[in-house]
Motif scaffolding. Structure first.
Motif, mmCIF file in Angstrom:
data_model
loop_
_atom_site.group_PDB
_atom_site.id
_atom_site.type_symbol
_atom_site.label_atom_id
_atom_site.label_comp_id
_atom_site.label_asym_id
_atom_site.label_seq_id
_atom_site.Cartn_x
_atom_site.Cartn_y
_atom_site.Cartn_z
ATOM 1 N N SER A 91 -4.865 3.839 74.839
ATOM 2 C CA SER A 91 -4.851 5.296 74.798
ATOM 3 C C SER A 91 -3.986 5.808 73.647
ATOM 4 O O SER A 91 -4.320 6.808 72.998
ATOM 5 C CB SER A 91 -4.341 5.855 76.128
ATOM 6 O OG SER A 91 -3.045 5.357 76.426
ATOM 7 N N HIS A 116 -3.338 4.304 70.650
ATOM 8 C CA HIS A 116 -4.018 4.130 69.360
ATOM 9 C C HIS A 116 -5.214 5.075 69.251
ATOM 10 O O HIS A 116 -5.515 5.561 68.142
ATOM 11 C CB HIS A 116 -4.462 2.679 69.200
ATOM 12 C CG HIS A 116 -3.327 1.727 68.979
ATOM 13 N ND1 HIS A 116 -2.451 1.839 67.924
ATOM 14 C CD2 HIS A 116 -2.910 0.644 69.697
ATOM 15 C CE1 HIS A 116 -1.546 0.859 67.979
ATOM 16 N NE2 HIS A 116 -1.809 0.130 69.051
ATOM 17 N N PHE A 117 -5.875 5.327 70.358
ATOM 18 C CA PHE A 117 -7.004 6.260 70.319
ATOM 19 C C PHE A 117 -6.535 7.661 69.941
ATOM 20 O O PHE A 117 -7.129 8.332 69.083
ATOM 21 C CB PHE A 117 -7.701 6.278 71.683
ATOM 22 C CG PHE A 117 -8.774 7.323 71.791
ATOM 23 C CD1 PHE A 117 -10.022 7.112 71.230
ATOM 24 C CD2 PHE A 117 -8.532 8.522 72.443
ATOM 25 C CE1 PHE A 117 -11.017 8.086 71.322
ATOM 26 C CE2 PHE A 117 -9.512 9.489 72.549
ATOM 27 C CZ PHE A 117 -10.752 9.277 71.982
ATOM 28 N N ASP A 131 -7.525 12.321 77.346
ATOM 29 C CA ASP A 131 -8.598 11.716 76.574
ATOM 30 C C ASP A 131 -9.460 10.880 77.505
ATOM 31 O O ASP A 131 -8.991 10.341 78.513
ATOM 32 C CB ASP A 131 -8.042 10.856 75.428
ATOM 33 C CG ASP A 131 -7.296 9.635 75.936
ATOM 34 O OD1 ASP A 131 -7.898 8.553 76.001
ATOM 35 O OD2 ASP A 131 -6.109 9.781 76.295
ATOM 36 N N ILE A 152 -10.910 7.976 77.173
ATOM 37 C CA ILE A 152 -10.658 6.531 77.236
ATOM 38 C C ILE A 152 -9.583 6.220 78.272
ATOM 39 O O ILE A 152 -9.741 5.327 79.112
ATOM 40 C CB ILE A 152 -10.244 5.999 75.848
ATOM 41 C CG1 ILE A 152 -11.359 6.252 74.820
ATOM 42 C CG2 ILE A 152 -9.923 4.521 75.931
ATOM 43 C CD1 ILE A 152 -12.652 5.543 75.123
#
Length: 291
Positions: free
Chosen positions: A172, A174-175, A250, A252
């Protein structure tokens, strides 16, 4: 001289008068006995009330004692972690470049890290202290269950923390960083990163307790596998809402939480069903043995 004319009465009237006087004496005695019984009951009620108050004070004192022990344990571990913060800091930051916006934020970041780690390290001790307080008020079945599954509960909590630390948090993070770098120059403060790390680890550790909670509710006849199957759709919706609340905004991160939650729910149904089958088998064997 007989002022009441008792000697002038006929034998039948004398007998009636004697009977009436006996009845009056019996009524008086019965009233006295009733008053005595009421007095005794009132004294017993006062003793019971005073005993309940004393018992209540004892429980409060015992709870206060266990809370003081928990607080002392937390403070000692907090001091130890804070004094060795240079050892823990690389494990927390994972090599990410973080910034500090002011001198006080250094203390705030170190305090947040130390408090979180101290709470995690003191959790087994705190649970043990609270267990010592609650144990006398639990039924034997509940005592056996909690005593048997407490290590498993702590292990599941650690598994949830590990899953959040190694899977949910980095993916999460890095996203979101990649999403932000498209249009912004990203500067991550230490406080924001630590709060993000806590958000993606501690709630997941608590969610991994779901199978044990379901098994406990089943052991005290408050939950059945059939009920869990009937409310499965609504449970999935609730889990989706919870995953959205406890994770960064987010898709993800929410998906990474929702999928394990659904898996844990299905595992909980399986465990509860097996426990029900075991209880039915044991009850049948007990009936056969009694016959």
């Amino acid at each position: 001289m007989d002022p009441y004319g008792y000697n002038n009465l006929s034998p039948l009237d004398k007998k009636k008068k004697q009977e009436s006087s006996k009845e009056i004496e019996e009524i008086r005695e019965s009233k006295e006995s009733v008053q005595l019984i009421e007095q005794i009951e009132a004294e017993e009620n006062e003793k019971t009330k005073s005993g309940n108050i004393e018992s209540w004070y004892e429980h409060i004192f015992d709870l206060r004692k266990q809370l003081i022990k928990s607080a002392i344990t937390f403070i000692i571990l907090f001091i130890i972690v804070f004094s060795t913060i240079n050892f823990w800091f690389p494990l927390i930051t994972k090599g990410h470049k973080l910034v500090i916006l002011g001198p006080l934020e250094v203390i705030k970041s170190y305090t947040l890290i130390s408090a979180t780690l101290a709470f995690g390290l003191s959790l087994p001790f705190i649970c043990n202290f609270l267990w010592q307080f609650a144990k006398p008020g639990l039924y034997e079945k509940e005592q056996k269950f909690i005593g048997l599954y407490s290590p498993i509960m702590f292990l599941l909590f650690l598994v949830g923390l590990t899953f959040g630390y190694f899977v949910v948090n980095p993916m999460s993070y890095h996203f979101l960083i990649g999403l932000g770098e498209m249009n912004f120059n990203m500067l991550i403060t230490a406080t924001d990163y630590i709060q993000f790390l806590i958000m993606t680890t501690v709630p997941i550790g608590l969610l991994f307790e779901l199978p044990i909670v379901a098994l406990f509710l089943s052991s005290i006849d408050l939950l059945t596998s059939k009920t869990m199957k009937n409310v499965r759709k609504w449970s999935y919706i609730i889990m989706a809402v919870v995953s959205a609340l406890i994770t960064p905004p987010d898709f993800i991160s929410q998906l990474l939480i929702l999928i394990p939650m659904i898996g844990l729910y299905e595992v909980s149904i399986f465990i509860v069903r097996k426990a029900e089958e075991k209880r039915i088998t044991n009850s049948a064997m007990t009936e056969e043995g009694s016959v």
